[in-house]
Write an enzyme that holds these catalytic residues in place. Sequence first.
Site, PDB file in Angstrom:
ATOM      1  CB  SER A 144      -0.897   0.015   1.242  1.00  0.00           C
ATOM      2  OG  SER A 144      -1.543   1.272   1.389  1.00  0.00           O
ATOM      3  CE1 TYR A 154      -3.463  -2.039   5.580  1.00  0.00           C
ATOM      4  CE2 TYR A 154      -2.865   0.123   4.713  1.00  0.00           C
ATOM      5  CZ  TYR A 154      -3.341  -1.161   4.513  1.00  0.00           C
ATOM      6  OH  TYR A 154      -3.683  -1.569   3.239  1.00  0.00           O
TER       7      TYR A 154
END
Length: 249
Positions: A144, A154
């Site tokens: 990501s 994350y």
Amino acid sequence: MRFEGKVAVVTGAGRGIGEAYAKGLAREGAAVVVAELDADQGERVAGEIRSAGGRAEFVPTDVSDESSTRAMGEAAREAFGGVDYLVNNAAIYGGMKIESLLKVDWNYYNRFMAVNMNGAVLCTRAVYKSMHERGGGAIVNQSSTAAWMGAGFYGIAKLALHGITHTLASELGWRNIRVNAIAPGPTDTEATRSTVDEGILQSIVSGMPLKRLGTVDDMVHACLFLLSDEASWITGHILNVDGGQVMRV
């Protein structure tokens, strides 16, 4: 039909981008192992692939558990004779906690990292010998753009996945196994919309050179390219598919 006669494992293939990866590979001839924790969704995707004329098997898989990933690799051998491609897509994302690294519940944090970071290692360990026996293969890890944005745990997991991608590319190259990653920008999925406020999404998009959310098709095109022979001299690469959100030099 770039993948006719080949076998692909896609983790987290029960919905969203993972489902699109699985169906995209099937459309181009691959037999697909739908490696998914949610049995109902996994069975649905595998059934839809078969209904469309493809070959697919659902295999219940917890990517954070070594025995489960080993069983997945064995099930792929039993169903289709082995594995040529692996897409490490499974992650905790939709509805995830957005909390400070200093305050997030430690058990949640460890479970999160076990899935989002270590899962790619365990799944690779489960299938790389089969890939080698079949003459080589390719792996795509799902990262990501959050990896470069200080985006909490994350982002940490995705940044670590880049290191995993580079290390595995070095370790597996002599076996003719290529390892790359895709780093999506903000993508229009149910998971994204359940996690990121609409106003924040629009603010992000307004600052990007290509002012739209990504689509699952954008990711599928990139993934299939990296798995295919068209990318036969590409390994250890992190490919941004992000509308120019992150520009690296």
